[in-house]
Design a protein around this motif. Sequence first.
Motif, mmCIF file in Angstrom:
data_model
loop_
_atom_site.group_PDB
_atom_site.id
_atom_site.type_symbol
_atom_site.label_atom_id
_atom_site.label_comp_id
_atom_site.label_asym_id
_atom_site.label_seq_id
_atom_site.Cartn_x
_atom_site.Cartn_y
_atom_site.Cartn_z
ATOM 1 N N GLU A 37 -6.002 2.453 11.997
ATOM 2 C CA GLU A 37 -7.014 3.411 12.437
ATOM 3 C C GLU A 37 -6.666 4.833 11.992
ATOM 4 N N GLY A 38 -5.513 4.994 11.312
ATOM 5 C CA GLY A 38 -5.117 6.312 10.842
ATOM 6 C C GLY A 38 -4.410 7.147 11.901
ATOM 7 N N ASP A 125 -1.711 13.503 7.151
ATOM 8 C CA ASP A 125 -0.882 13.060 6.032
ATOM 9 C C ASP A 125 -1.472 13.528 4.698
ATOM 10 N N THR A 126 -2.795 13.507 4.600
ATOM 11 C CA THR A 126 -3.452 13.961 3.369
ATOM 12 C C THR A 126 -3.240 15.452 3.156
ATOM 13 N N GLY A 329 -3.636 7.914 -5.417
ATOM 14 C CA GLY A 329 -2.681 7.126 -6.177
ATOM 15 C C GLY A 329 -2.742 7.349 -7.679
ATOM 16 N N PHE A 330 -3.253 8.502 -8.132
ATOM 17 C CA PHE A 330 -3.346 8.783 -9.568
ATOM 18 C C PHE A 330 -1.946 8.958 -10.165
ATOM 19 N N PRO A 356 -3.541 4.489 3.107
ATOM 20 C CA PRO A 356 -2.320 4.446 3.925
ATOM 21 C C PRO A 356 -1.063 4.356 3.061
ATOM 22 N N GLY A 357 -0.188 5.341 3.187
ATOM 23 C CA GLY A 357 1.062 5.344 2.436
ATOM 24 C C GLY A 357 0.911 5.618 0.956
#
Length: 365
Positions: A37-38, A125-126, A329-330, A356-357
């Motif tokens: 759920e973040g 986190d972002t 994820g680039f 996530p992660g």
Amino acid sequence: MLKRWRRYYALAALLLLGAPLVVGLVWPDSPAAVLKEGRRLAPPPAKPGSGADWLALPTALDAYLRDHFGLRQALIQAHKELTKPMLGMGDDAVLVGRDGRMFYLHEDAVRQSAGLVLRDQRVADTVALIKEVKDELRSRGVGFIVAPPPNAATVYQDDLPGWAQNGGKRTEYDMLLEGLAADGINAVDLRPVMKMASAEGPAYYRHDSHWTARGALAAYNAIVEADGRPNWRIDPGAALTPLSERKGGDLARLLGVQDSVTEEVEELALPAGSRELMTTDPYGDYVQTRGERGPTIMILGDSFTAGYFPQLLLQHAGRMIWIFDRHCGFDWKVIDKLRPDEVWWMPNERALICGPGTRPLDFAG
């Protein structure tokens, strides 16, 4: 008659209400289920050691129980199914609102715009990752700006059913901008920009999840203004064609009505230059130029920026690089390889937060 059965109804209600607590004790959901759920699990309350601790105990206990009751994921899914929107027509991917405007339901896009989903830990986190990226770019002398394109549901609130209208609730877009502002990161709130553009013409397609040429141009003008390049602004009167008919759209295609719906939209009347693909995927990363001198701008984004932004940027930039951000994820190596002068972080609102992660490949940070 009802009085006779009242005690049984009360017992049934007690068992129903107590079931999640009992299941939580003997067969609780895994911590990973809540992390999806973040958010992070609330810790168990500490043993009170003072009067203030005793006063804070009920709140801490309530937070812990809310994260550890049983059947949590089953109840969340049941709520989602019971509140699944249907207005006239649609399916589990598309909501058809007032006047036939279509909205994308997947990735919680409509609920996100309504403030009904808040993955606060993943937003935090972002923000932390974006700050790391900005610091790494600054050490290389590379400029950086953040400008997420809003969801159509964020812009066209009046076309949504009542449950999906925001009504002043805080959203993940709000949380992201607040976090970026606290870290001193240059970010553009495109929501008022797009609402203003929609009052002047079609800013988003009616049967497609993306913005139109007018919407993209309004966003571009706001970004270059915030980037300290007001001379890069482009006049809509000179850049947009007259209205013409457009058939279908990605949302119409999901509903199977792509051949029976049309709308009138404008297009860009600007030179596009030549494109060099960086992968074998025709919709993948690319470099676009027009043979003019100017800085190199790299966009980390998605389908919102893959189409119109090369034409817009190449009226002033010498080279435009478009990289699919892949939910953060680039491949970081592409930055050192292509050496942009500026990086624009522009994933759409529904892809606002990192997976996530997920972090850029080969990014030390």
